[in-house]
Design a protein around this motif. Sequence first.
Motif, short mmCIF file in Angstrom:
data_model
loop_
_atom_site.label_atom_id
_atom_site.label_comp_id
_atom_site.label_asym_id
_atom_site.label_seq_id
_atom_site.Cartn_x
_atom_site.Cartn_y
_atom_site.Cartn_z
N ASN A 130 49.73 142.43 1.12
CA ASN A 130 49.61 141.74 2.41
C ASN A 130 48.23 141.96 3.02
O ASN A 130 47.65 141.04 3.61
N PHE A 131 47.72 143.17 2.86
CA PHE A 131 46.42 143.50 3.41
C PHE A 131 45.32 142.69 2.72
O PHE A 131 44.42 142.16 3.39
N ARG A 180 45.01 139.01 3.91
CA ARG A 180 44.41 138.90 5.24
C ARG A 180 42.92 139.27 5.22
O ARG A 180 42.10 138.63 5.87
N LEU A 234 40.64 136.62 3.60
CA LEU A 234 40.46 135.48 4.51
C LEU A 234 39.46 135.85 5.61
O LEU A 234 38.60 135.03 5.97
N LYS A 235 39.55 137.06 6.12
CA LYS A 235 38.60 137.51 7.15
C LYS A 235 37.19 137.58 6.56
O LYS A 235 36.22 137.23 7.24
#
Length: 332
Positions: free
Chosen positions: A224-225, A228, A231-232
């Motif tokens: 999950n990390f 994210r 994308l960041k």
Amino acid sequence: MVFRIHTKMKTWMQYSCVFILLVVVLLTKMIHSPIIKIPWRSKNHEQDQFHDIYTQRSQENYTLLTESSYDKAVPNNNIVDVDVEWYLADADKFDPERECPLSIEKEQLTIPTERFLIALASFPRSGNRFTRQNIYKVTLQNKQAYNEVHGLDINDTEPDRICYKTHSHGLKYIKFYTGGAILLLRNPRDAVVSYFFFTYSDTGQHDKETVKQWIRTNDTIWTNFTGRALLKWRQTNLHWINYGHRVMISYTEDIRKNAVRELARMIIFVGQMVPLDFLQCTLFTFPWISRKHLDFEPPLPEGLMKRYIDEVNNTLLSKGARPLPTYPSTYL
């Protein structure tokens, strides 16, 4: 007679149009030239004379805009670079044992008449802390001299704010940096792993072995990390590249290989020249320290990561900037 007057007016108008066109072309070249040279201190430390090198700032009257019109205001050639060859000409003559004790005590003389907000932007764990701290160390005396000349109290200001460290990338935020930005860009494979350890281990929440085990087993905390974080990474870099007012890019891999060269690019970019030996001594005293968090290959969404890397790279190329370094396909 009327015909003759009409012909003269027509000729005068033609010459006027040509003159105006030439003025516009010359001004455009002056404003958007990608090479920035800042006044620097002479190597003759007894004379302390400044050289008359042309100082250039693009679009100093930068206005605040709404997000909807922001992309129209940012020029396509907002990616700039600086010429450092002249500054690094004597870099190979550096002898820290002979020069550093003397260099550290030398007083800096770059005192700008005005200052602009400049960002030191990056995705987390891309070398921002190392870079900011060394820019602070190298230019502190310049900042103190600036404050004294302009009647400011060094104790009432933030002495490290030659440029402002930030991981933000929103358009409403980017537009406030009217002096531009230094964008630190790191291989996402390394940055994401380091960011994961910083988030869950370096802050004291969990021990390092637990965090390593989450990665080894491809735990949902890790998967999950990474989605994210990648994308960041993409958004941070694309937003600054596309919407930064005046952006100089420094690749973290280049800082690791040659910190003197990269820091030289940065201090020239922000208009804070110092003698070369002072910069070299600072980095000799506070060098880049590399560290590996893992001794195994971390599972990462390779397809997604490659797509983001290609997107950032193609955006850089479309603006005439240097391409991304060739990133290795493995973490090890």
